[in-house]
Design an enzyme around this catalytic site. Structure first.
Site, PDB file in Angstrom:
ATOM      1  N   TYR A  63      38.872  16.180  38.559  1.00  0.00           N
ATOM      2  CA  TYR A  63      39.668  16.858  37.533  1.00  0.00           C
ATOM      3  C   TYR A  63      40.215  15.772  36.604  1.00  0.00           C
ATOM      4  CZ  TYR A  63      39.678  21.166  40.295  1.00  0.00           C
ATOM      5  OH  TYR A  63      39.296  22.296  40.966  1.00  0.00           O
ATOM      6  N   PRO A  87      40.426  29.331  35.821  1.00  0.00           N
ATOM      7  CA  PRO A  87      39.611  28.804  36.920  1.00  0.00           C
ATOM      8  C   PRO A  87      40.018  27.427  37.444  1.00  0.00           C
ATOM      9  CG  PRO A  87      38.386  28.782  34.853  1.00  0.00           C
ATOM     10  CD  PRO A  87      39.669  29.473  34.568  1.00  0.00           C
ATOM     11  N   HIS A 108      33.591  19.703  51.334  1.00  0.00           N
ATOM     12  CA  HIS A 108      34.358  18.671  50.631  1.00  0.00           C
ATOM     13  C   HIS A 108      35.711  18.475  51.317  1.00  0.00           C
ATOM     14  CE1 HIS A 108      32.275  18.858  46.445  1.00  0.00           C
ATOM     15  NE2 HIS A 108      31.416  18.862  47.433  1.00  0.00           N
ATOM     16  N   TYR A 153      45.317  24.245  47.396  1.00  0.00           N
ATOM     17  CA  TYR A 153      43.906  24.132  47.004  1.00  0.00           C
ATOM     18  C   TYR A 153      42.977  24.606  48.125  1.00  0.00           C
ATOM     19  CZ  TYR A 153      39.963  22.384  44.337  1.00  0.00           C
ATOM     20  OH  TYR A 153      38.797  22.308  43.615  1.00  0.00           O
ATOM     21  N   LYS A 200      40.470  29.768  42.285  1.00  0.00           N
ATOM     22  CA  LYS A 200      41.032  30.811  43.141  1.00  0.00           C
ATOM     23  C   LYS A 200      40.424  32.207  42.974  1.00  0.00           C
ATOM     24  CE  LYS A 200      43.803  28.248  45.248  1.00  0.00           C
ATOM     25  NZ  LYS A 200      43.137  27.767  46.429  1.00  0.00           N
TER      26      LYS A 200
HETATM   27  C1  LIG Z   1      32.453  34.589  32.862  1.00  0.00           C
HETATM   28  C2  LIG Z   1      33.197  34.172  34.118  1.00  0.00           C
HETATM   29  C3  LIG Z   1      33.087  32.864  34.573  1.00  0.00           C
HETATM   30  C4  LIG Z   1      33.791  32.464  35.704  1.00  0.00           C
HETATM   31  N1  LIG Z   1      33.696  31.173  36.094  1.00  0.00           N
HETATM   32  C5  LIG Z   1      34.407  30.763  37.146  1.00  0.00           C
HETATM   33  C6  LIG Z   1      34.350  29.419  37.547  1.00  0.00           C
HETATM   34  O1  LIG Z   1      33.650  28.617  36.940  1.00  0.00           O
HETATM   35  N2  LIG Z   1      35.108  29.023  38.611  1.00  0.00           N
HETATM   36  C7  LIG Z   1      35.916  29.920  39.284  1.00  0.00           C
HETATM   37  O2  LIG Z   1      36.584  29.539  40.240  1.00  0.00           O
HETATM   38  N3  LIG Z   1      35.969  31.206  38.935  1.00  0.00           N
HETATM   39  C8  LIG Z   1      35.231  31.646  37.888  1.00  0.00           C
HETATM   40  N4  LIG Z   1      35.296  32.929  37.531  1.00  0.00           N
HETATM   41  C9  LIG Z   1      36.096  33.844  38.357  1.00  0.00           C
HETATM   42  C10 LIG Z   1      35.306  34.444  39.526  1.00  0.00           C
HETATM   43  O3  LIG Z   1      33.941  34.407  39.255  1.00  0.00           O
HETATM   44  C11 LIG Z   1      35.812  35.870  39.760  1.00  0.00           C
HETATM   45  O4  LIG Z   1      37.159  35.759  40.184  1.00  0.00           O
HETATM   46  C12 LIG Z   1      34.988  36.670  40.772  1.00  0.00           C
HETATM   47  O5  LIG Z   1      33.755  37.007  40.194  1.00  0.00           O
HETATM   48  C13 LIG Z   1      35.732  37.945  41.186  1.00  0.00           C
HETATM   49  O6  LIG Z   1      34.877  38.800  41.909  1.00  0.00           O
HETATM   50  P1  LIG Z   1      34.960  40.375  41.733  1.00  0.00           P
HETATM   51  O7  LIG Z   1      33.969  40.931  42.699  1.00  0.00           O
HETATM   52  O8  LIG Z   1      36.365  40.807  41.797  1.00  0.00           O
HETATM   53  O9  LIG Z   1      34.500  40.663  40.240  1.00  0.00           O
HETATM   54  P2  LIG Z   1      33.094  40.459  39.544  1.00  0.00           P
HETATM   55  O10 LIG Z   1      32.391  39.301  40.108  1.00  0.00           O
HETATM   56  O11 LIG Z   1      33.354  40.493  38.081  1.00  0.00           O
HETATM   57  O12 LIG Z   1      32.272  41.754  39.957  1.00  0.00           O
HETATM   58  C14 LIG Z   1      32.501  43.019  39.376  1.00  0.00           C
HETATM   59  C15 LIG Z   1      31.194  43.789  39.402  1.00  0.00           C
HETATM   60  O13 LIG Z   1      31.426  45.095  38.884  1.00  0.00           O
HETATM   61  C16 LIG Z   1      30.370  45.444  37.982  1.00  0.00           C
HETATM   62  N5  LIG Z   1      30.887  46.443  37.049  1.00  0.00           N
HETATM   63  C17 LIG Z   1      31.715  46.263  35.997  1.00  0.00           C
HETATM   64  N6  LIG Z   1      31.968  47.429  35.399  1.00  0.00           N
HETATM   65  C18 LIG Z   1      31.294  48.386  36.087  1.00  0.00           C
HETATM   66  C19 LIG Z   1      31.157  49.785  35.933  1.00  0.00           C
HETATM   67  N7  LIG Z   1      31.762  50.429  34.941  1.00  0.00           N
HETATM   68  N8  LIG Z   1      30.372  50.459  36.818  1.00  0.00           N
HETATM   69  C20 LIG Z   1      29.748  49.802  37.822  1.00  0.00           C
HETATM   70  N9  LIG Z   1      29.837  48.458  38.010  1.00  0.00           N
HETATM   71  C21 LIG Z   1      30.614  47.761  37.147  1.00  0.00           C
HETATM   72  C22 LIG Z   1      30.014  44.114  37.342  1.00  0.00           C
HETATM   73  O14 LIG Z   1      28.709  44.110  36.780  1.00  0.00           O
HETATM   74  C23 LIG Z   1      30.131  43.157  38.527  1.00  0.00           C
HETATM   75  O15 LIG Z   1      28.928  43.036  39.245  1.00  0.00           O
HETATM   76  C24 LIG Z   1      34.596  33.376  36.413  1.00  0.00           C
HETATM   77  C25 LIG Z   1      34.681  34.696  35.975  1.00  0.00           C
HETATM   78  C26 LIG Z   1      34.003  35.096  34.841  1.00  0.00           C
HETATM   79  C27 LIG Z   1      34.147  36.524  34.363  1.00  0.00           C
END
Ligand SMILES: Cc1cc2nc3c(=O)[nH]c(=O)nc-3n(C[C@H](O)[C@H](O)[C@H](O)COP(=O)(O)OP(=O)(O)OC[C@H]3O[C@@H](n4cnc5c(N)ncnc54)[C@H](O)[C@@H]3O)c2cc1C
Length: 425
Positions: free
Chosen positions: A204, A296, A75, A387, A300
């Site tokens: 948006y 969201p 995009h 962005y 970011k």
């Molecule tokens: C419900 C939701 C919807 C979202 N929607 C959007 C969106 O539409 N647009 C956007 O830009 N961002 C969105 N986000 C934000 C984006 O998805 C996150 O910033 C991104 O997932 C961050 O990645 P991460 O690996 O840090 O965490 P996560 O993706 O949360 O990964 C963490 C992992 O750790 C695992 N875990 C947790 N606790 C334990 C434990 N005790 N032991 C072992 N494993 C564990 C979890 O199962 C998961 O697989 C959303 C976030 C959430 C929570």
């Protein structure tokens, strides 16, 4: 109890944990990744979908970008919609040539799991009761249960990549950290619909009924969001009501209309800004949502997770190569500079675009800000710069081997706004 050893114990197989394992594997550093959910669950968890240019470059340069290059949607702009009409911001022109790519977070997770399995790295799903021990010593340990057996994993370093609700952050003593937080008086109701997008860029929309976001995940699937109350009851939203509300908030006086289709998934996501400082304690290093959350609106969250583990992987490379701790010691400070920029941008986009209940003064400010952004090249350039995303870290970036950099930036020139659904070649 079974005892095992590794260099870096990683908790969480989201984008942060899996990418960290991948980057460290390329540097010859051994890791074990622990995930409490099943493989199927993490591979189908629909969340973010917008990748900044630097995130794409990193994935491509380190050999996990082939499918992203084939299927990701490039995009070059976004649209701000208010007052019955749309205003396109040309991100690429405004940012000096950068773009974003739409590619679902769950697809990145699938690609990284495949790479992990191909590399024969340890990735343990459905572990239970993960606990952290001795994180303030040079021999931190993780304990967990797997298939009924108690396992202790001795590590040199632990990476807490377990998201906002994980266990790692709470292994830092409360007196060693500060929490910065903001709650918002609304949430997002998000749907995934089997409907070909009628627009090739994100929209948006600021509307008197509340914010709406039009986005997509593929040429067949649209992803749409509505601002709703923070405690919204999903059961009160029939498919009909969702579509009616989307039509009302997104349609313009210029005749654009939304295409409907079967709703494949729906959910309500709370909005929050959150940062813990510092994001390291002893030999425990937090990355991604475990350390910080953004609303969201600025797209970011996943990009910050990617930037954190890039910085951490470079620091760990220096640490394991020579025992040098300068980069590791600076990890928190380095990441937080970028994190706070993204926190500000996400808060700013959220504040500009959502309807705040009973606050006519705020509504006047929002209209003034929106008019300014679409009429001032300087204001538009500032939005675009944030962005498309800032560099992954300060200083020169080494994204991967020169060999892997073959396709870096090549996609930039391959598409124009007028070509619908341009994909990487
Ligand atoms: C419900 C939701 C919807 C979202 N929607 C959007 C969106 O539409 N647009 C956007 O830009 N961002 C969105 N986000 C934000 C984006 O998805 C996150 O910033 C991104 O997932 C961050 O990645 P991460 O690996 O840090 O965490 P996560 O993706 O949360 O990964 C963490 C992992 O750790 C695992 N875990 C947790 N606790 C334990 C434990 N005790 N032991 C072992 N494993 C564990 C979890 O199962 C998961 O697989 C959303 C976030 C959430 C929570």
């Amino acid at each position: 109890m079974i005892r095992k050893r590794t260099q870096v114990g990683i908790v969480g197989a989201g984008p942060a944990g899996l990418l960290l394992g991948h980057l460290l594997h390329r540097q010859g550093i051994e890791t074990v990744i622990l995930e409490n959910r099943s493989r199927d669950y993490v591979e189908h968890r629909v969340r973010a979908g917008v990748l900044e240019q630097a995130s794409v470059d990193l994935l491509v340069a380190t050999g996990v970008g082939d499918r992203l290059l084939r299927e990701g949607l490039v995009h070059h702009g976004i649209e701000l919609r208010f007052g019955g009409r749309g205003y396109r911001l040309d991100l690429t022109k405004l940012s000096g040539g950068k773009s974003i790519v739409v590619y679902g977070q769950q697809e990145i997770v699938k690609d990284l799991i495949e790479a992990r399995i191909a590399a024969e790295g340890e990735l343990l799903f459905e572990v239970e009761s993960v606990t952290l021990h001795d994180v303030d010593t040079s021999s931190p340990r993780l304990r967990f249960r797997l298939n009924g057996e108690e396992i202790e994993l001795c590590c040199d370093v632990i990476a807490g990549c377990d998201g906002f609700h994980g266990v790692c952050r709470s292994a830092m003593p409360v007196e060693a950290c500060s929490i910065f937080e903001r709650a918002y008086p609304f949430a997002w109701l998000g749907i995934l619909a089997q409907a070909a997008p009628t627009r090739d860029e994100l929209i948006y929309a600021y509307h008197e009924r509340g914010f709406a976001l039009y986005s997509m995940r593929s040429p067949q699937i649209t992803r749409l969001y509505l601002q709703v109350a923070p405690d919204e009851d999903l059961a009160a939203w029939s498919d009909d009501r969702i579509w009616r509300e989307l039509h009302a908030r997104l349609e313009t006086d210029e005749g654009w209309s939304l295409r409907e289709g079967p709703i494949l998934e729906k959910g309500v996501t709370g909005m929050r800004s959150f940062v813990v400082e510092p994001i390291q304690y002893g030999r425990l290093f937090l990355a991604g949502d475990a350390a910080h959350i953004v609303p969201p609106t600025g797209a970011k969250g996943m990009n910050l997770a990617i930037a954190d583990v890039y910085v951490l992987s470079r620091a760990l490379r220096a640490f394991f190569a020579s025992g040098e701790t300068d980069l590791l010691d600076a990890y928190s400070e380095t990441c937080l500079q970028r994190v706070w920029r993204a926190e500000h941008f996400s808060w700013w986009m959220t504040s500009m675009l959502h309807r705040f209940p009973d606050d006519p003064f705020q509504q006047k400010l929002q209209r003034s800000q929106l008019d300014y952004v679409v009429n001032s090249p300087v204001a538009a350039a500032s939005l675009a710069e944030n962005y498309v995303g800032l560099p992954l870290s300060p200083g020169p970036e080494t994204l991967g081997d020169a060999h892997d950099a073959r396709s870096l930036f090549s996609y930039q020139r391959q598409s124009t706004r007028d070509e619908a659904w341009v994909v990487f070649k």
